[in-house]
Design an enzyme around this catalytic site. Sequence first.
Site, short mmCIF file in Angstrom:
data_model
loop_
_atom_site.label_atom_id
_atom_site.label_comp_id
_atom_site.label_asym_id
_atom_site.label_seq_id
_atom_site.Cartn_x
_atom_site.Cartn_y
_atom_site.Cartn_z
N SER A 39 55.11 -6.21 -106.32
CA SER A 39 56.20 -5.27 -105.79
C SER A 39 55.88 -4.76 -104.42
CB SER A 39 56.26 -4.26 -106.73
OG SER A 39 55.13 -3.34 -106.34
N LYS A 40 57.09 -4.58 -103.68
CA LYS A 40 56.84 -4.21 -102.43
C LYS A 40 56.07 -2.89 -102.15
CE LYS A 40 61.38 -2.34 -101.37
NZ LYS A 40 62.81 -2.67 -100.78
N ARG A 41 55.88 -2.12 -103.03
CA ARG A 41 55.15 -1.14 -102.90
C ARG A 41 53.83 -1.40 -102.72
NH1 ARG A 41 56.41 4.16 -105.01
NH2 ARG A 41 58.74 4.23 -105.63
N ASN B 91 52.43 -4.66 -101.70
CA ASN B 91 52.26 -5.80 -100.88
C ASN B 91 53.73 -6.12 -100.30
OD1 ASN B 91 49.54 -6.88 -100.84
ND2 ASN B 91 49.99 -7.39 -102.86
N ARG C 196 53.00 1.60 -93.01
CA ARG C 196 52.16 1.62 -94.23
C ARG C 196 50.68 1.41 -93.86
NH1 ARG C 196 55.04 -1.74 -98.86
NH2 ARG C 196 56.42 -0.12 -99.09
#
Length: 493
Positions: free
Chosen positions: A253-255, A257, A469
């Site tokens: 999931s983009k959270r 990676n 990030r």
Amino acid sequence: MSTIKTRIAPSPTGDPHVGTAYIALFNRCFAHQHGGKFLLRIEDTDQQRSTLKSERGILDALNWLGLTWDEGLGVGGDNGPYRQSERVELYRQHANFLLDKGLAFPCFCSTQRLDELRKAQMAARQTPGYDGHCLSLSQAERKRKMQSGQPYVIRMVVPKQGECHFTDLLRGEVTINWAQVDMQVLMKSDGLPTYHFANVVDDHLMAITHVIRGEEWINSVPKHILLYQYFDWDAPEFCHMPLLRNPDKSKLSKRKNPTSINFYRDMGYLPEAIVNYLGLMGWSMPNGEEKFALSEMASAFDIKRVSLGGPTFDAEKLDWLNGRYLRENLSDEQFALRYLQWANSDDRLGRVAPLIKPRVEKFSDVIGLASQFLDGIVPVDAAQFKHNKLSAEQNIRILQFSLWRLEHLDTWNRDLIEKSLLDLSEQMNLKVRDFLFPLFVSISGSAVSTSVLDSLSILGLDISRARIRHGVEVLGGISKKLAKTLEKEFRAL
Ligand code: GLU
């Protein structure tokens, strides 16, 4: 046997996801290995979330990877249109057929009644689902309600007892109790079909013989099979691929990676290496070779070699493979050429020129100033953030809120970036300089650089996101608890 035909049916609701490319790859190889065709259609019936920008992004990304399709949107074919929003009349006709046969029924239940029903079922520890309330309405009542303009959806009739059996190409026989299957809404009150209905109608009308998709859809198969039976159509074969996972085995999931294909493009991976890497997700060549071309994969392809253990999408392994492609597949000349193509994609150097020209005295000064535009995730350390005298948590807040705002921009350009960030700094009651500082550090990795707004606009969302990030991580990261607080605060802005 009819010609083998597979498809990819992405919903255009976000960035082009590596998972879409992975499923496209396996569908394409399967079809081509059997001398068949691979189709692409767009499932855009969720009007709230579907955008043309996302559709364009998905098509461009698949084309960039070389995962082209033989029929479908942009290519044409005999079974179009290939965008579901342009096929609504077809779904309406098919829904009417089911209504006439008594295999579907209009449901007038209000959202409030359905909410209460769900709550009561949860409290009684029952599987939540529609209770059949409107099934018992007489034809006359249905007609009266429809004529009085009461909004309704169309649901399918589903048996209450017994089991549904089907074969999954990778899992063998699968059994699901009908009691677990809800009376699925087929047509929504806005007159548009749901995924399940449009998907089945289209797979049939587009002559799809094999449905190869992610395993999250396996529990939907009973509804789909039932629809095929109701229409008296042959169902396709089903094959549910294991989901891609993060190295910690959680669902990719983009959270955690980057999941957008554009990120990997902008980082400078070769499309052929990415495709090869996706081919290693749960699959291997019969000879065990890890490096192979798309055409080699298609000719050796055997779906039975897919293993069900969740394949890990691991950036380090992708680096290793991409490095091999750079070293082994490109001559020095090709290497230089492809590097330059990448470095100047979207006229990047042309856009950087006006930013650095005023600050240099000779060409040899350029690289120092321009390097941040050709870099991936730039190194930063916590001390660099101290300058604005804000706490680490406050800097994290600025970075995270900015990212959420930037992710929602419809168009990525300097003016919109500037406006959204300045609005945010005002809402957060911060001086613009203090507000922009952590962004500046995360994006440029340095204390002196071009304006962060220019940098963001040139770098694009994907690289910017990764750097922001990284800044957040360097400042200590966001715990689950902090994430909740931040989400709440952000919504309240
Ligand atoms: N639109 C669905 C998706 O985005 C397609 C699922 C399927 O292949 O049936 O995942």
